[in-house]
Design an enzyme around this catalytic site. Structure first.
Site, PDB file in Angstrom:
ATOM      1  CE  LYS A 276     137.905  23.804  78.679  1.00 20.85           C
ATOM      2  NZ  LYS A 276     138.850  23.462  79.763  1.00 20.85           N
TER       3      LYS A 276
ATOM      4  CB  SER B 159     139.571  19.811  78.883  1.00 19.86           C
ATOM      5  OG  SER B 159     139.604  20.914  79.801  1.00 19.86           O
TER       6      SER B 159
ATOM      7  CB  SER C 226     142.325  21.696  81.189  1.00 20.27           C
ATOM      8  OG  SER C 226     141.902  20.381  81.435  1.00 20.27           O
TER       9      SER C 226
END
Length: 428
Positions: A76, A149, A173
């Site tokens: 990420k 996210s 997330s």
């Protein structure tokens, strides 16, 4: 002939450990899939094919490195990498090159993972979305969000571009994008995975975890990140005791989530028992999580807030203004409430090993201008409990639906074992 990218991380790991497969062969198959699908899914913030291939060749030429030997891994874009840019989903940090890997990345590399690329995150892991589309709805108009996210990580794993990817959770997330994309998402107990080298948002809430397509996949990743080999232990055959926990937010669950909850209860059979009672002493966990997150994010991102305000989204600015309006004494009182709530919540596990609860209000919403409501995850994140999303059915619109299992704090091994048992029955 089965293409390698379709295999789970656990299946690939087994063959890589036996040297039946090479790291380069696995990576090349994943890269072919990425070339086919990335223009539509847009899961990656940065790819360096030559660098990834060099990592794979080095692994093939040397000894076995560890549990993740030869497995392509997405990272990420909130997580620092020394050899790839890390922009934290923001134009403020475009082209930023960290000096070192985050601890989680270093641990994964030490265990033999091949960092294949950086996956898209929302702006500073809040609500302003990145470019990623839900791979299950690419032909629809409008398209649907992959959640956030950890958008790119969930999308890449769901679309079989990668077997594993790292994510983080401050509200929802990991679990929400796992739910929307139909993959397994694992958020460990708070504090089990080191957060060094990850853009700090909320010291009380930030948690590192990841995505796979099977429980055994995230168990591999979790064992490396936590250093706890117990996460790898297979289920011992005993029937776990599962509490069906609708939570106080249940009235906001839509028909698809309610149907999935009922289906789970049916398929889990006598192992599942309804837990209607919610401890009266517990505060409003959702509201408390929102306040703590706003206070801490506004201050953690003080440089960006004071020096780059014009380059931040309206959503993030609104959160920062909300957070700066909360004074330190109020935040200290909120932290005390949260600490007490973590003790009071232990009663939820009386007589059961794990809780089964909704992961999201429903399927992935249409449109790419938002990432969905984190409602059903905020409370569990505040409590710091380990959670894992289990995908097992579809909504009336054909998009994925599942449920999350929640374990006692620190009892991640029991949670993963129960999740493996549950998922095999939920998919039956």
């Amino acid at each position: 002939m089965t293409r390698l990218h379709t295999l789970t991380a656990h299946e690939l790991a087994t063959r890589l450990q036996r040297r039946e497969l090479g790291a380069e062969a696995v990576l090349r198959d994943c890269l072919e899939r990425i070339a086919e699908r990335e223009p539509a899914v847009q899961a990656f913030a940065h790819l360096d094919v030559d660098q990834a291939l060099a990592q794979a060749r080095a692994l093939d030429a040397g000894p076995l490195r560890g549990l993740l030997h030869g497995l392509p891994l997405g990272v990420k874009d909130l997580i620092d990498t020394a050899d790839l840019p890390t922009a934290y989903g923001s134009a403020v940090y475009a082209g930023h090159r960290p000096a070192a890997d985050a601890a989680a990345v270093a641990l994964a590399r030490e265990a033999g993972a091949v960092v294949a690329g950086k996956t898209v995150t929302t702006e500073f892991a809040y609500f302003h979305p990145g470019a990623t589309r839900n791979p299950h709805a690419l032909s629809r108009t409008p398209m649907h969000t992959p959640g956030g996210s950890s958008s790119g990580s969930a999308g890449a794993v769901a679309d079989h571009m990668l077997p594993l990817a790292l994510g983080t959770q401050t509200a929802a997330s990991i679990i929400r994008p796992a739910a929307f994309c139909g993959v397994v998402g694992y958020k460990p107990s708070w504090g089990r995975v080191p957060r060094g080298g990850i853009k700090s948002l909320s010291e009380s809430l930030d948690t590192v975890g990841g995505f796979g397509r099977a429980v055994a996949d995230v168990a591999l990743l979790g064992a490396v990140l936590t250093g706890d080999a117990r996460l790898l232990q297979p289920h011992d055959g005993s029937t776990p005791r599962i509490g069906l926990c609708r939570t106080p937010e249940w009235p906001q669950a839509d028909a698809d989530t309610q149907a999935a909850f009922a289906l789970a209860a049916q398929r889990l059979g006598p192992a599942a028992q309804v837990r209607e009672a919610w401890p009266a002493a517990l505060p409003d966990l959702v509201s408390l999580q929102k306040s703590i997150m706003a206070f801490e994010m506004a201050r953690s991102l003080s440089h960006e807030r004071t020096q780059h305000r014009a380059r931040l989204s309206a959503r993030l600015l609104a959160l920062m203004d909300e957070g700066m309006a909360i004074d330190g004494a109020t935040h200290a009182a909120h932290q005390a409430q949260a600490a007490l709530a973590r003790q009071q919540a232990q009663v939820l596990f009386d007589g059961v090993d794990v809780l089964l609860a909704p992961s999201a209000i429903g399927t992935a919403p249409a449109g790419l201008d938002a990432t969905g409501d984190p409602l059903f995850c905020r409370g569990w994140t505040l409590l710091g409990l380990p959670c894992i999303h289990l995908p097992f059915t579809r909504g009336t619109n054909g998009l994925p639906v599942g449920m999350q299992l929640v374990g006692r704090f620190g009892d991640d091994a029991r949670l993963l074992a129960a999740a493996d048992w549950c998922l095999s029955r939920l998919l039956a």
